[in-house]
Design a protein around this motif. Structure first.
Motif, PDB file in Angstrom:
ATOM      1  N   GLU A  80      20.588 -15.124  18.975  1.00 49.69           N
ATOM      2  CA  GLU A  80      20.062 -15.314  17.719  1.00 49.69           C
ATOM      3  C   GLU A  80      20.060 -16.776  17.146  1.00 49.69           C
ATOM      4  O   GLU A  80      19.366 -17.545  16.447  1.00 49.69           O
ATOM      5  CB  GLU A  80      20.579 -14.360  16.630  1.00 49.69           C
ATOM      6  N   TYR A  81      21.464 -17.267  17.482  1.00 48.90           N
ATOM      7  CA  TYR A  81      21.761 -18.717  17.107  1.00 48.90           C
ATOM      8  C   TYR A  81      20.852 -19.701  17.708  1.00 48.90           C
ATOM      9  O   TYR A  81      20.475 -20.582  17.296  1.00 48.90           O
ATOM     10  CB  TYR A  81      23.208 -19.044  17.439  1.00 48.90           C
ATOM     11  N   LEU A  82      20.366 -19.404  18.960  1.00 50.76           N
ATOM     12  CA  LEU A  82      19.828 -20.302  19.566  1.00 50.76           C
ATOM     13  C   LEU A  82      18.184 -20.400  19.039  1.00 50.76           C
ATOM     14  O   LEU A  82      17.485 -21.322  19.030  1.00 50.76           O
ATOM     15  CB  LEU A  82      19.525 -20.174  21.003  1.00 50.76           C
ATOM     16  N   VAL A  83      17.749 -19.264  18.478  1.00 52.54           N
ATOM     17  CA  VAL A  83      16.387 -19.359  17.937  1.00 52.54           C
ATOM     18  C   VAL A  83      16.573 -19.764  16.501  1.00 52.54           C
ATOM     19  O   VAL A  83      15.623 -20.571  16.117  1.00 52.54           O
ATOM     20  CB  VAL A  83      15.801 -17.719  17.853  1.00 52.54           C
ATOM     21  N   SER A  84      17.430 -19.431  15.642  1.00 52.74           N
ATOM     22  CA  SER A  84      17.342 -19.408  14.339  1.00 52.74           C
ATOM     23  C   SER A  84      17.902 -21.038  13.595  1.00 52.74           C
ATOM     24  O   SER A  84      17.414 -21.434  12.899  1.00 52.74           O
ATOM     25  CB  SER A  84      18.154 -18.451  13.371  1.00 52.74           C
ATOM     26  N   THR A  85      18.809 -21.545  14.697  1.00 55.72           N
ATOM     27  CA  THR A  85      19.515 -22.672  14.290  1.00 55.72           C
ATOM     28  C   THR A  85      19.294 -23.788  15.317  1.00 55.72           C
ATOM     29  O   THR A  85      18.809 -24.838  14.745  1.00 55.72           O
ATOM     30  CB  THR A  85      20.935 -22.498  14.391  1.00 55.72           C
ATOM     31  N   CYS A  86      18.891 -23.606  16.425  1.00 56.41           N
ATOM     32  CA  CYS A  86      18.635 -24.414  17.576  1.00 56.41           C
ATOM     33  C   CYS A  86      17.142 -24.871  17.646  1.00 56.41           C
ATOM     34  O   CYS A  86      16.705 -25.834  18.128  1.00 56.41           O
ATOM     35  CB  CYS A  86      19.266 -24.529  19.102  1.00 56.41           C
ATOM     36  N   GLY A  87      16.250 -23.957  17.224  1.00 57.46           N
ATOM     37  CA  GLY A  87      14.895 -23.840  17.290  1.00 57.46           C
ATOM     38  C   GLY A  87      14.129 -23.490  18.627  1.00 57.46           C
ATOM     39  O   GLY A  87      12.994 -23.953  18.881  1.00 57.46           O
ATOM     40  N   LEU A  88      14.892 -22.822  19.414  1.00 62.25           N
ATOM     41  CA  LEU A  88      14.349 -22.461  20.940  1.00 62.25           C
ATOM     42  C   LEU A  88      13.147 -21.091  20.536  1.00 62.25           C
ATOM     43  O   LEU A  88      13.460 -20.398  19.462  1.00 62.25           O
ATOM     44  CB  LEU A  88      15.351 -21.934  21.790  1.00 62.25           C
ATOM     45  N   THR A  89      12.425 -21.229  21.419  1.00 58.00           N
ATOM     46  CA  THR A  89      11.223 -20.165  21.215  1.00 58.00           C
ATOM     47  C   THR A  89      11.459 -19.267  22.507  1.00 58.00           C
ATOM     48  O   THR A  89      11.854 -19.724  23.637  1.00 58.00           O
ATOM     49  CB  THR A  89       9.808 -20.607  21.253  1.00 58.00           C
ATOM     50  N   ARG A  90      11.069 -18.143  22.165  1.00 55.17           N
ATOM     51  CA  ARG A  90      11.140 -16.972  23.525  1.00 55.17           C
ATOM     52  C   ARG A  90      10.241 -17.411  24.517  1.00 55.17           C
ATOM     53  O   ARG A  90       9.134 -17.692  24.368  1.00 55.17           O
ATOM     54  CB  ARG A  90      11.051 -15.510  22.873  1.00 55.17           C
ATOM     55  N   PRO A  91      10.574 -17.001  25.830  1.00 55.46           N
ATOM     56  CA  PRO A  91      11.923 -16.677  26.345  1.00 55.46           C
ATOM     57  C   PRO A  91      13.140 -17.488  26.484  1.00 55.46           C
ATOM     58  O   PRO A  91      13.960 -17.140  27.341  1.00 55.46           O
ATOM     59  CB  PRO A  91      11.328 -15.897  27.799  1.00 55.46           C
ATOM     60  N   GLN A  92      12.963 -18.596  26.137  1.00 53.92           N
ATOM     61  CA  GLN A  92      14.009 -19.681  26.265  1.00 53.92           C
ATOM     62  C   GLN A  92      15.441 -19.194  26.315  1.00 53.92           C
ATOM     63  O   GLN A  92      16.351 -19.347  26.602  1.00 53.92           O
ATOM     64  CB  GLN A  92      13.749 -21.028  25.423  1.00 53.92           C
ATOM     65  N   PRO A  93      15.601 -18.404  24.878  1.00 55.06           N
ATOM     66  CA  PRO A  93      16.967 -18.074  24.639  1.00 55.06           C
ATOM     67  C   PRO A  93      17.705 -17.083  25.629  1.00 55.06           C
ATOM     68  O   PRO A  93      18.997 -17.246  25.602  1.00 55.06           O
ATOM     69  CB  PRO A  93      16.887 -17.598  22.932  1.00 55.06           C
ATOM     70  N   ALA A 131      17.349 -26.192  25.358  1.00 55.56           N
ATOM     71  CA  ALA A 131      16.600 -25.348  26.409  1.00 55.56           C
ATOM     72  C   ALA A 131      17.081 -25.919  27.719  1.00 55.56           C
ATOM     73  O   ALA A 131      17.029 -24.959  28.654  1.00 55.56           O
ATOM     74  CB  ALA A 131      15.038 -25.622  25.841  1.00 55.56           C
ATOM     75  N   LYS A 132      16.780 -27.328  27.942  1.00 58.25           N
ATOM     76  CA  LYS A 132      17.164 -27.634  29.228  1.00 58.25           C
ATOM     77  C   LYS A 132      18.610 -27.771  29.749  1.00 58.25           C
ATOM     78  O   LYS A 132      18.986 -28.005  30.952  1.00 58.25           O
ATOM     79  CB  LYS A 132      16.439 -29.007  29.461  1.00 58.25           C
ATOM     80  N   ASP A 133      19.458 -27.874  28.626  1.00 58.95           N
ATOM     81  CA  ASP A 133      20.859 -28.141  28.827  1.00 58.95           C
ATOM     82  C   ASP A 133      21.602 -27.233  28.020  1.00 58.95           C
ATOM     83  O   ASP A 133      22.461 -27.898  26.853  1.00 58.95           O
ATOM     84  CB  ASP A 133      21.428 -29.512  28.926  1.00 58.95           C
TER      85      ASP A 133
END
Length: 422
Positions: A80-93, A131-133
């Protein structure tokens, strides 16, 4: 899952610098020709760069406000943190969260995000980096990231340049051992002439910064100087092909000998192109490609030798591409093989985007009495697109009002009816 140690999360030892690396003087110029196809993985906006003071970069980066910091929570949901705070989009998280399962709170990731925001990375830049690291979120800000920035700032790199370097280097930037490479960075700044050129080279081969400067890079540079290449020529060549500098010196000496055997004079502008060509293939592959050119264009041994020495980069073209160019130039345009051998630069241009459209436009002008029939085909091919428009299209707006439109269509791969001749 085994617990990830603090040292591993922060980047580990020197060996990690080369973990995913591939083998691949100040003149104030900029490399454009290959830059068009090799833009940075993430776009950085100069407007977003934080106004970091060179006098105290660490303090400013540590106190800069992040655009988004996670709210206080009793449990830490990484995905959830990766999506809401870091801005990653699924399926990256999903993939990224597996590497961060050891985190119990967002305190360290929040500190990293604050640091990156202060450095000038936009939300999109940060999302691409994480997303890459994903383990970049576990880096130690005060002990690793901020000292690295301070060292680079001391070398004269701007916050914008450092932000670009962070995006390029990814996991390497969170290694404490990168500090030991700062003296190498100073050397490359002098060699390439500007931080922009250094970053362009590192984008193509970041391994350059982790290569043995004394044992590999400097011996290869010395050999280039023996080949009578000047400082600007070396900088230009190595910006577009930085892997040459990190090549094993023994192999590099063989590449230089191969380029010389192609008949390209040392010190000429073509010698760098010859090195570029031989870097891509083995000696046997080069011999096979030369033989293919000879058969495709019906050249004699002397003619193929002349052609290769004048345009060594045509060795990098595919067999299919050369076959199509041969059929067009010999069968349709009507050029003699010997004519092409003496002017091989024509083979380095795109058939669909340049050779064919310009042939159609020039033939249209000749057929309509707007250009002398004895005008050579080669000259219109060589000029830049702007010059071609000025010399062959714009002067005939009244006599041929649709010529510009038809030429643009031909450049898109179409064959306008007015370009079809009986």
């Amino acid at each position: 899952m085994p617990e990830v140690t603090e040292a591993a999360a922060d980047g580990g030892e020197v060996g990690e610098l080369g973990a995913d690396a591939g083998v691949e003087a100040g003149c104030g110029w900029s490399v454009d020709e290959e830059e068009d196809r090799l833009e940075p993985d993430t776009k950085l906006s100069r407007a977003s760069v934080f106004a970091t003071s060179h006098a105290s970069p660490v303090r400013h980066l540590l106190t800069a406000a992040a655009p988004a910091v996670s709210p206080i929570r009793t449990s830490f949901a990484v995905e959830e943190y990766l999506v809401s705070t870091c801005g990653l989009t699924r399926p990256q998280p999903v993939k990224a969260s597996a590497k961060l399962s050891h985190l119990k709170s967002p305190s360290k990731p929040d500190a990293v995000l604050t640091f990156l925001a202060g450095l000038g990375l936009s939300g999109a830049d940060v999302a691409a980096l994480i997303a890459k690291d994903p383990l970049f979120l576990c880096a130690k800000v005060e002990k690793t990231l901020a000292p690295n920035v301070a060292g680079l700032t001391g070398l004269g790199l701007s916050p914008y340049d450092i932000a670009r370097l962070v995006s390029l280097s990814r996991h390497r930037f969170r290694c404490r051992s990168i500090v030991s490479r700062l003296s190498d960075m100073h050397y490359y700044l002098t060699l390439f002439g500007s931080s922009d050129n250094v970053l362009r080279a590192l984008k193509r081969s970041f391994y350059l910064l982790t290569s043995d400067l004394e044992g590999v890079v400097k011996p290869n540079l010395a050999l280039l100087r023996e080949c009578e290449l000047g400082a600007c020529d070396i900088a230009k060549l190595c910006t577009s092909r930085p892997g040459l500098l990190s090549t094993n010196p023994e192999r590099f000496r063989g590449m230089v000998a191969c380029a010389k055997n192609m008949g390209v004079p040392c010190g000429s502008g073509m010698f760098g192109h010859a090195l570029h060509a031989v870097a891509c293939f083995s000696k046997e592959e080069i011999a096979a490609r030369v033989d293919c050119l000879k058969n495709t264009f019906m050249w004699t041994d002397a003619e193929v030798a002349i052609a290769v020495s004048k345009a060594p980069l045509m060795l990098t073209r595919s067999k299919e591409s050369m076959q199509r160019s041969s059929e067009f130039l010999i069968s349709e345009v009507g050029l003699e093989p010997a004519y092409i051998a003496r002017r091989p630069a024509v083979l380095t241009y795109s058939l669909e985007g340049r050779l064919r459209p310009r042939y159609y436009a020039v033939k249209f002008l000749k057929e309509n009495g707007l250009l002398n029939h004895d005008r050579d085909y080669y000259s219109p091919v060589l000029v830049s697109n702007n010059d071609f428009m000025k010399k062959y299209i714009c002067p005939h707006k009244e006599a041929a009002p649709h010529l510009a439109e038809d030429y643009a269509a031909a450049c898109r791969g179409e064959v306008p009816a007015r370009f079809i001749f009986a």
